[in-house]
Design a protein around this motif. Structure first.
Motif, PDB file in Angstrom:
ATOM      1  N   ALA A 295       0.860  -1.184   0.000  1.00 47.52           N
ATOM      2  CA  ALA A 295       0.000   0.000   0.000  1.00 47.52           C
ATOM      3  C   ALA A 295       0.895   1.232   0.000  1.00 47.52           C
ATOM      4  O   ALA A 295       1.575   1.520   0.989  1.00 47.52           O
ATOM      5  CB  ALA A 295      -0.915  -0.014   1.215  1.00 47.52           C
ATOM      6  N   LYS A 296       0.897   1.965  -1.092  1.00 46.59           N
ATOM      7  CA  LYS A 296       1.931   2.985  -1.283  1.00 46.59           C
ATOM      8  C   LYS A 296       1.771   4.219  -0.399  1.00 46.59           C
ATOM      9  O   LYS A 296       2.727   4.980  -0.226  1.00 46.59           O
ATOM     10  CB  LYS A 296       1.999   3.405  -2.750  1.00 46.59           C
ATOM     11  N   ALA A 297       0.605   4.429   0.177  1.00 50.27           N
ATOM     12  CA  ALA A 297       0.420   5.593   1.031  1.00 50.27           C
ATOM     13  C   ALA A 297       0.877   5.365   2.471  1.00 50.27           C
ATOM     14  O   ALA A 297       0.935   6.307   3.256  1.00 50.27           O
ATOM     15  CB  ALA A 297      -1.048   6.032   1.032  1.00 50.27           C
ATOM     16  N   VAL A 298       1.202   4.124   2.820  1.00 53.04           N
ATOM     17  CA  VAL A 298       1.681   3.833   4.171  1.00 53.04           C
ATOM     18  C   VAL A 298       3.127   4.323   4.276  1.00 53.04           C
ATOM     19  O   VAL A 298       3.992   3.874   3.524  1.00 53.04           O
ATOM     20  CB  VAL A 298       1.608   2.327   4.483  1.00 53.04           C
ATOM     21  N   PRO A 299       3.401   5.232   5.199  1.00 54.13           N
ATOM     22  CA  PRO A 299       4.745   5.813   5.289  1.00 54.13           C
ATOM     23  C   PRO A 299       5.845   4.768   5.438  1.00 54.13           C
ATOM     24  O   PRO A 299       5.757   3.877   6.288  1.00 54.13           O
ATOM     25  CB  PRO A 299       4.658   6.706   6.533  1.00 54.13           C
ATOM     26  N   ASP A 300       6.848   4.866   4.570  1.00 52.38           N
ATOM     27  CA  ASP A 300       8.068   4.045   4.653  1.00 52.38           C
ATOM     28  C   ASP A 300       7.835   2.547   4.521  1.00 52.38           C
ATOM     29  O   ASP A 300       8.734   1.756   4.855  1.00 52.38           O
ATOM     30  CB  ASP A 300       8.799   4.312   5.975  1.00 52.38           C
ATOM     31  N   LEU A 301       6.673   2.138   4.016  1.00 48.26           N
ATOM     32  CA  LEU A 301       6.418   0.705   3.931  1.00 48.26           C
ATOM     33  C   LEU A 301       7.351   0.033   2.925  1.00 48.26           C
ATOM     34  O   LEU A 301       7.880  -1.058   3.187  1.00 48.26           O
ATOM     35  CB  LEU A 301       4.953   0.433   3.562  1.00 48.26           C
ATOM     36  N   GLU A 302       7.578   0.671   1.776  1.00 49.57           N
ATOM     37  CA  GLU A 302       8.502   0.070   0.807  1.00 49.57           C
ATOM     38  C   GLU A 302       9.904  -0.035   1.398  1.00 49.57           C
ATOM     39  O   GLU A 302      10.580  -1.070   1.240  1.00 49.57           O
ATOM     40  CB  GLU A 302       8.542   0.895  -0.480  1.00 49.57           C
ATOM     41  N   LYS A 303      10.331   0.997   2.089  1.00 45.14           N
ATOM     42  CA  LYS A 303      11.657   0.975   2.725  1.00 45.14           C
ATOM     43  C   LYS A 303      11.750  -0.146   3.749  1.00 45.14           C
ATOM     44  O   LYS A 303      12.762  -0.848   3.836  1.00 45.14           O
ATOM     45  CB  LYS A 303      11.917   2.328   3.386  1.00 45.14           C
ATOM     46  N   THR A 304      10.674  -0.337   4.512  1.00 44.09           N
ATOM     47  CA  THR A 304      10.638  -1.406   5.513  1.00 44.09           C
ATOM     48  C   THR A 304      10.758  -2.773   4.855  1.00 44.09           C
ATOM     49  O   THR A 304      11.520  -3.642   5.305  1.00 44.09           O
ATOM     50  CB  THR A 304       9.327  -1.343   6.318  1.00 44.09           C
ATOM     51  N   ILE A 305      10.003  -2.956   3.768  1.00 44.72           N
ATOM     52  CA  ILE A 305      10.029  -4.239   3.052  1.00 44.72           C
ATOM     53  C   ILE A 305      11.414  -4.535   2.498  1.00 44.72           C
ATOM     54  O   ILE A 305      11.963  -5.631   2.680  1.00 44.72           O
ATOM     55  CB  ILE A 305       8.976  -4.227   1.925  1.00 44.72           C
ATOM     56  N   ARG A 306      11.999  -3.560   1.835  1.00 43.08           N
ATOM     57  CA  ARG A 306      13.304  -3.774   1.210  1.00 43.08           C
ATOM     58  C   ARG A 306      14.422  -3.930   2.247  1.00 43.08           C
ATOM     59  O   ARG A 306      15.446  -4.563   1.970  1.00 43.08           O
ATOM     60  CB  ARG A 306      13.632  -2.603   0.278  1.00 43.08           C
ATOM     61  N   GLY A 307      14.230  -3.369   3.438  1.00 41.65           N
ATOM     62  CA  GLY A 307      15.296  -3.362   4.426  1.00 41.65           C
ATOM     63  C   GLY A 307      15.322  -4.537   5.380  1.00 41.65           C
ATOM     64  O   GLY A 307      16.225  -4.637   6.216  1.00 41.65           O
ATOM     65  N   ARG A 308      14.359  -5.445   5.277  1.00 40.18           N
ATOM     66  CA  ARG A 308      14.326  -6.586   6.195  1.00 40.18           C
ATOM     67  C   ARG A 308      15.498  -7.532   5.950  1.00 40.18           C
ATOM     68  O   ARG A 308      15.888  -7.774   4.809  1.00 40.18           O
ATOM     69  CB  ARG A 308      13.006  -7.347   6.055  1.00 40.18           C
ATOM     70  N   SER A 309      15.998  -8.074   7.032  1.00 38.23           N
ATOM     71  CA  SER A 309      17.142  -8.978   6.950  1.00 38.23           C
ATOM     72  C   SER A 309      16.826 -10.198   6.083  1.00 38.23           C
ATOM     73  O   SER A 309      15.828 -10.884   6.305  1.00 38.23           O
ATOM     74  CB  SER A 309      17.531  -9.440   8.360  1.00 38.23           C
ATOM     75  N   GLY A 310      17.649 -10.427   5.087  1.00 36.31           N
ATOM     76  CA  GLY A 310      17.496 -11.577   4.211  1.00 36.31           C
ATOM     77  C   GLY A 310      16.551 -11.372   3.048  1.00 36.31           C
ATOM     78  O   GLY A 310      16.530 -12.187   2.115  1.00 36.31           O
ATOM     79  N   TRP A 311      15.780 -10.299   3.077  1.00 38.81           N
ATOM     80  CA  TRP A 311      14.809 -10.087   1.998  1.00 38.81           C
ATOM     81  C   TRP A 311      15.463  -9.633   0.692  1.00 38.81           C
ATOM     82  O   TRP A 311      14.832  -9.657  -0.361  1.00 38.81           O
ATOM     83  CB  TRP A 311      13.719  -9.097   2.440  1.00 38.81           C
ATOM     84  N   ASP A 312      16.710  -9.214   0.769  1.00 36.15           N
ATOM     85  CA  ASP A 312      17.408  -8.833  -0.457  1.00 36.15           C
ATOM     86  C   ASP A 312      17.624 -10.028  -1.372  1.00 36.15           C
ATOM     87  O   ASP A 312      17.922  -9.864  -2.560  1.00 36.15           O
ATOM     88  CB  ASP A 312      18.755  -8.185  -0.133  1.00 36.15           C
ATOM     89  N   LYS A 313      17.432 -11.242  -0.835  1.00 37.73           N
ATOM     90  CA  LYS A 313      17.571 -12.462  -1.647  1.00 37.73           C
ATOM     91  C   LYS A 313      16.265 -12.831  -2.356  1.00 37.73           C
ATOM     92  O   LYS A 313      16.264 -13.716  -3.219  1.00 37.73           O
ATOM     93  CB  LYS A 313      18.003 -13.643  -0.758  1.00 37.73           C
ATOM     94  N   ILE A 314      15.170 -12.186  -1.999  1.00 37.18           N
ATOM     95  CA  ILE A 314      13.879 -12.499  -2.608  1.00 37.18           C
ATOM     96  C   ILE A 314      13.866 -12.048  -4.067  1.00 37.18           C
ATOM     97  O   ILE A 314      14.336 -10.954  -4.406  1.00 37.18           O
ATOM     98  CB  ILE A 314      12.736 -11.826  -1.819  1.00 37.18           C
TER      99      ILE A 314
END
Length: 323
Positions: A264-283
Motif C-alpha cells: 500500500a503505497k500511502a503507508v509511510p516508509d512501507l517500501e523501505k521497511t520491506i526492502r530493508g528486512r534482513s534476508g529479503w534482499d535475496k527475494i
C-alpha cells in the motif's frame, strides 16, 4: 494499527434492531417469510421494470431481517466502501453522514462526519437516518449500542469481486436504483473480463508468486477479496495457506520467494521497511525490482473501483500481457 482501520473493510479485521411494528422507513419487522438473503435475487411481491416493489424484505450479511416499506431517504454510511457505492448510485443528496475516513468522491469529504469505522452514536442519532450502512468489521459493542438506540444498521461483507458486484445490485434494489446499479456492474464485469482475457493463455507453470503487504507486517490469506484479486490477476498468493488477515513470518516469505511484492503505497516508509528486512534482499521480487506500490483506496475498498485495482494488479504482475 491505525492504518489498518483506514483500509476500509480491511480487518473484518469492510444496525439492525428488533423493532416490530415500527413504521420508520427500513424498519426491521418480523415478516412471515424472508424473501432473500444479501446477494440473492431478492424480491418482495413483484418488480416492475427497474423499480423495486415495496415492501421489500431482505437479510444483511449478519443474518438480520429487514422489511423496507419504501426506499430509505436519509442514509448514513460508516464505511468508505459503502459510501463509494452510494455515490455511484447517484444518492449523494440522500447521504446525511459518513465516516471520518471517507474521502471519495470529493463530495464525500464535505458530508457530516459520524466518527471512525465504529461510528459515533451521538452523531448518528443527530443525523436521524432511515438506515445505516456498515461492514461486518463493526465491533460487537458498537452494534449493541446502535441496536439499543433503535437505529437500522445494514451490514455487508463481500469476500470476492463478484460478491462486491452483488452488493451494488443489492443496494440498488433496497434504494430503488436498480438501473444505475446494473450499469455500474456491467462496466465492472467488462473490466474484470478484460483482465481474464489478457491472461487466459497463462499456463500453470508460468504463474508468478505474489506477496502483498497492506500495513507493516500484515498480509492476507484465503477467504478475503484481496486473495480473490491475486488469483484473478493470474498470481499465486504466497500466503494462501493462511486464513484472513494475518501477521507475517519474515522467514516464511523468504522461503516462499515471491516474484512480485505489492504494498500500500500511502503507508509511510512501507517500501523501505520491506526492502530493508534482513534476508529479503535475496527475494526474487526485490532482486528484479518488482516491488510495486498500489493505491490504498483502490486496493482496500471492494466497491465500484475494485476492478480498476484488479487491472493495476494484473499489469504489475504481467506488464507484457496486460496493457
Amino acid at each position: 494499527m491505525k492504518k489498518l482501520g483506514m483500509l476500509s473493510l480491511v480487518f473484518a479485521i469492510a444496525l439492525t434492531v428488533s423493532a416490530c411494528g415500527q413504521t420508520k422507513t427500513g424498519a426491521v419487522k418480523e415478516p412471515a417469510q424472508v424473501q432473500s438473503s444479501a446477494g440473492d435475487t431478492a424480491k418482495s411481491g413483484t418488480e416492475s421494470g427497474k423499480r423495486t416493489t415495496y415492501p421489500f424484505t431482505i437479510k444483511d450479511s449478519s443474518g438480520k431481517e429487514f422489511t423496507f416499506a419504501k426506499a430509505p431517504e436519509r442514509i448514513v454510511s460508516l464505511s468508505p466502501t459503502e459510501t463509494e457505492v452510494l455515490f455511484a448510485l447517484g444518492l449523494g443528496s440522500k447521504i446525511v453522514g459518513v465516516s471520518n475516513l471517507d474521502d471519495y468522491p470529493e463530495e464525500a469529504k464535505s458530508k457530516p462526519k459520524m466518527g471512525d469505522l465504529q461510528g459515533n452514536a451521538e452523531s448518528i442519532i443527530a443525523a436521524a437516518p432511515d438506515i445505516v450502512f456498515a461492514g461486518l468489521s463493526l465491533n460487537v459493542k458498537s452494534v449493541q449500542k446502535l441496536n439499543e438506540l433503535k437505529l437500522n444498521l445494514f451490514q455487508t461483507n463481500p469476500k470476492t469481486i463478484d460478491e462486491a458486484m452483488e452488493r451494488i445490485l443489492l443496494f440498488g434494489r433496497i434504494l430503488d436504483r436498480q438501473e444505475q446499479a446494473e450499469k455500474i456492474v456491467e462496466q465492472m464485469k467488462k473490466e474484470k473480463q478484460a483482465v481474464v482475457d489478457a491472461l487466459k493463455g497463462l499456463k500453470p507453470e508460468q504463474k508468478k508468486k505474489v506477496y502483498i503487504e497492506f500495513s507493516p507486517g500484515w498480509t492476507v490469506g484465503k477467504g478475503e477479496f484481496l486473495d480473490d484479486m491475486i488469483s484473478l490477476a493470474g498470481g499465486i498468493n504466497v500466503a494462501s495457506d493462511l486464513q484472513g488477515w494475518k501477521q507475517i513470518s519474515e522467514e516464511k516469505i523468504i522461503q516462499q520467494n515471491p516474484d512480485v511484492i505489492f504494498f500500500a503505497k500511502a503507508v509511510p516508509d512501507l517500501e523501505k521497511t520491506i526492502r530493508g528486512r534482513s534476508g529479503w534482499d535475496k527475494i526474487a521480487a526485490i532482486q528484479s525490482n518488482k516491488v510495486i506500490g498500489l493505491d490504498d483506496n483502490l486496493l482496500s475498498r471492494p466497491g465500484p473501483r475494485i476492478t480498476k485495482a484488479l487491472f493495476d494488479m494484473a499489469k504489475g504482475i504481467y506488464p507484457e500481457l496486460v496493457k
